[in-house]
Design a protein around this motif. Structure first.
Motif, PDB file in Angstrom:
ATOM      1  N   LEU A 210     -15.978   7.662  21.346  1.00  0.00           N
ATOM      2  CA  LEU A 210     -14.782   7.748  22.171  1.00  0.00           C
ATOM      3  C   LEU A 210     -14.646   9.175  22.680  1.00  0.00           C
ATOM      4  O   LEU A 210     -14.535  10.120  21.896  1.00  0.00           O
ATOM      5  CB  LEU A 210     -13.550   7.359  21.351  1.00  0.00           C
ATOM      6  N   VAL A 211     -14.672   9.348  24.004  1.00  0.00           N
ATOM      7  CA  VAL A 211     -14.496  10.653  24.632  1.00  0.00           C
ATOM      8  C   VAL A 211     -13.230  10.569  25.472  1.00  0.00           C
ATOM      9  O   VAL A 211     -13.203   9.910  26.516  1.00  0.00           O
ATOM     10  CB  VAL A 211     -15.702  11.044  25.507  1.00  0.00           C
ATOM     11  N   GLY A 212     -12.179  11.215  25.002  1.00  0.00           N
ATOM     12  CA  GLY A 212     -10.883  11.018  25.648  1.00  0.00           C
ATOM     13  C   GLY A 212     -10.416   9.594  25.399  1.00  0.00           C
ATOM     14  O   GLY A 212     -10.283   9.158  24.252  1.00  0.00           O
ATOM     15  N   GLU A 213     -10.231   8.851  26.475  1.00  0.00           N
ATOM     16  CA  GLU A 213      -9.844   7.449  26.357  1.00  0.00           C
ATOM     17  C   GLU A 213     -10.975   6.521  26.780  1.00  0.00           C
ATOM     18  O   GLU A 213     -10.777   5.320  26.940  1.00  0.00           O
ATOM     19  CB  GLU A 213      -8.594   7.180  27.209  1.00  0.00           C
ATOM     20  N   VAL A 214     -12.163   7.088  26.958  1.00  0.00           N
ATOM     21  CA  VAL A 214     -13.314   6.316  27.447  1.00  0.00           C
ATOM     22  C   VAL A 214     -14.358   6.212  26.336  1.00  0.00           C
ATOM     23  O   VAL A 214     -14.676   7.195  25.660  1.00  0.00           O
ATOM     24  CB  VAL A 214     -13.939   6.993  28.687  1.00  0.00           C
ATOM     25  N   THR A 215     -14.890   5.008  26.143  1.00  0.00           N
ATOM     26  CA  THR A 215     -15.977   4.811  25.183  1.00  0.00           C
ATOM     27  C   THR A 215     -17.311   4.956  25.903  1.00  0.00           C
ATOM     28  O   THR A 215     -17.550   4.318  26.931  1.00  0.00           O
ATOM     29  CB  THR A 215     -15.885   3.425  24.531  1.00  0.00           C
ATOM     30  N   GLU A 216     -18.194   5.801  25.354  1.00  0.00           N
ATOM     31  CA  GLU A 216     -19.485   6.052  25.967  1.00  0.00           C
ATOM     32  C   GLU A 216     -20.606   5.774  24.978  1.00  0.00           C
ATOM     33  O   GLU A 216     -20.440   5.972  23.770  1.00  0.00           O
ATOM     34  CB  GLU A 216     -19.569   7.505  26.448  1.00  0.00           C
ATOM     35  N   ASN A 217     -21.732   5.305  25.493  1.00  0.00           N
ATOM     36  CA  ASN A 217     -22.931   5.081  24.688  1.00  0.00           C
ATOM     37  C   ASN A 217     -23.903   6.212  24.978  1.00  0.00           C
ATOM     38  O   ASN A 217     -24.350   6.380  26.122  1.00  0.00           O
ATOM     39  CB  ASN A 217     -23.554   3.724  25.027  1.00  0.00           C
ATOM     40  N   ILE A 218     -24.232   6.979  23.956  1.00  0.00           N
ATOM     41  CA  ILE A 218     -25.002   8.201  24.128  1.00  0.00           C
ATOM     42  C   ILE A 218     -26.232   8.169  23.220  1.00  0.00           C
ATOM     43  O   ILE A 218     -26.126   7.837  22.041  1.00  0.00           O
ATOM     44  CB  ILE A 218     -24.150   9.441  23.788  1.00  0.00           C
ATOM     45  N   ARG A 219     -27.386   8.516  23.787  1.00  0.00           N
ATOM     46  CA  ARG A 219     -28.614   8.639  23.001  1.00  0.00           C
ATOM     47  C   ARG A 219     -28.832  10.110  22.691  1.00  0.00           C
ATOM     48  O   ARG A 219     -28.747  10.958  23.583  1.00  0.00           O
ATOM     49  CB  ARG A 219     -29.797   8.080  23.778  1.00  0.00           C
ATOM     50  N   SER A 220     -29.091  10.412  21.427  1.00  0.00           N
ATOM     51  CA  SER A 220     -29.300  11.794  20.996  1.00  0.00           C
ATOM     52  C   SER A 220     -30.571  11.925  20.180  1.00  0.00           C
ATOM     53  O   SER A 220     -30.990  10.983  19.494  1.00  0.00           O
ATOM     54  CB  SER A 220     -28.118  12.293  20.151  1.00  0.00           C
ATOM     55  N   ILE A 221     -31.165  13.105  20.255  1.00  0.00           N
ATOM     56  CA  ILE A 221     -32.313  13.470  19.434  1.00  0.00           C
ATOM     57  C   ILE A 221     -31.955  14.754  18.704  1.00  0.00           C
ATOM     58  O   ILE A 221     -31.471  15.719  19.317  1.00  0.00           O
ATOM     59  CB  ILE A 221     -33.572  13.656  20.287  1.00  0.00           C
TER      60      ILE A 221
END
Length: 310
Positions: A210-221
Motif C-alpha cells: 500500500l503506497v498512500g491509498e493505492v495498492t501496487e505490485n512491486i518486484r524487488s531484488i
C-alpha cells in the motif's frame, strides 16, 4: 562536408555544458564511445584522446578543444585524425530556452586524397564520404539522445532517507528486515509477499504494498550482507522510472541506528501536470511513510517480545 545536429533538453544550460565538457564521463553515457581521456587541460582548452565505434569498426583519434565558458561553446579539431579524414573540426554549443536548453553539435570535415585500404569496405573517395557521413549522422544522434536521457534523468532523480534509533539488538533488527515471510504479518503496508528466489546472499520477490491509498505490485531484488541490505526494483511502479536503495543497521551509544535510503528517478510523463519539486516531495513522503512504518513495526515487535519474556 558540413553537418549539424541539435536536441532540446529539459535541464539548465550549465548542466548540459558540464556534460559536454566532462570527457571522462563519455564512455559511460555515449554508446559509440569506448574510451575517452583528457591528456592535457587548462581552463580554456583540452587535448583529448578518444576510441569509438564507427559503422561497427573501431577508430581512435586525438582532438584539441577550445572552451568558452561564458558562451557555453566547445570548439574542437582533430590533431591526430581518424584514418579517412584529412581534417575534422566542429562545435558543441548550448543555448538556453524557456524550459531548458538546446545542445547543438556541428561537424566539418574533408577526406584524404588516397583512402584505399585504410578502412574495411572503403575503396574510393565516394565510399569514404559516404562512410563518414553515415558515421557522423549515426554517432551524433546516438550521443545527443544519450546525453538528453542522462541529463533529464538527473533532473528527475531524487535521493532521501529516514532513520530511527531502536534500543534492541542489531541481530534481531536485521533478521526482521531480512525475513520476507514475516512481512505481511509484521508490516501494515505489506499485503502479500511472493518469494521467487532466496538464498543466504540474494532475494528476489514480488510484494503487494500500500503506497498512500493505492495498492501496487512491486518486484524487488535484494543483495544481503552482514549489516546492510541493498535492493533495486527492475520494474518500479508507474510513478517511477528507477528505484533503488538500501537498509543499514549500525550500533550506536543510544541503540541501533536503522537507516532506509532511497534513490528514485520520477517518470516525468506520469508527473507532467505536477511541478517537479512537488512531485519529488510526494514520492518522498509516500516512500518514507512506509520506511518509518517498517521501523516502527520492528520496534513494536521487539518490545512485545521483550515484554512477553519479562
Amino acid at each position: 562536408m558540413k553537418t549539424a545536429h541539435a536536441i532540446e533538453v529539459e535541464c539548465n544550460a550549465d548542466a548540459a555544458f558540464h556534460a559536454c565538457l566532462n570527457v571522462n564521463w563519455w564512455p559511460e553515457v555515449f554508446p559509440p564511445c569506448l574510451d575517452a581521456k583528457v591528456l592535457e587541460e587548462t581552463d580554456a582548452s583540452q587535448i583529448i584522446g578518444l576510441i569509438a565505434k564507427a559503422n561497427d569498426q573501431v577508430f581512435s583519434w586525438e582532438s584539441k578543444r577550445r572552451i568558452d565558458r561564458v558562451d557555453r561553446t566547445i570548439a574542437f579539431s582533430q590533431s591526430k585524425p581518424s584514418p579517412l579524414v584529412r581534417y575534422m573540426a566542429g562545435l558543441w554549443s548550448i543555448t538556453t530556452k524557456d524550459d531548458g536548453c538546446v545542445i547543438t553539435l556541428t561537424h566539418e570535415f574533408s577526406m584524404r586524397d588516397d583512402v584505399a585500404g585504410l578502412v574495411d569496405g572503403v575503396t574510393d573517395h565516394e565510399g569514404a564520404v559516404s562512410f563518414m557521413l553515415r558515421t557522423v549522422e549515426e554517432n551524433s544522434v546516438k550521443e545527443l539522445n544519450a546525453i538528453k536521457a542522462e541529463l533529464e534523468r538527473d533532473r528527475w532523480r531524487h535521493e532521501f532517507s529516514e532513520q530511527v534509533i531502536i534500543p534492541h539488538s542489531k541481530r534481531a533488527i536485521y533478521q526482521l528486515l531480512r525475513n520476507l515471510a514475516l512481512w505481511p504479518w509484521l508490516l501494515p503496508h505489506c499485503k502479500n509477499i511472493d518469494i521467487i528466489y532466496e538464498d543466504r546472499w540474494y532475494q528476489e520477490f514480488r510484494m503487494e504494498v500500500l503506497v498512500g491509498e493505492v495498492t501496487e505490485n512491486i518486484r524487488s531484488i535484494r543483495i544481503l550482507s552482514e549489516d546492510r541490505i541493498d535492493y533495486f526494483q527492475p520494474a518500479p511502479p508507474p510513478a517511477l522510472k528507477e528505484h533503488r536503495g538500501h537498509w543499514t543497521v549500525t550500533e550506536t551509544d543510544g541503540g541501533v541506528e536503522v537507516v532506509s535510503w532511497h534513490s528514485v528517478v520520477l517518470d516525468h510523463l506520469f508527473w507532467k501536470e505536477i511541478p517537479i519539486e512537488e512531485a519529488k516531495l510526494r514520492v518522498e513522503m509516500a516512500i518514507n511513510k512506509n520506511s518509518l512504518g517498517t521501523m516502527q513495526a520492528i520496534m513494536n515487535k521487539l518490545e512485545g517480545t521483550q515484554n512477553a519474556r519479562a
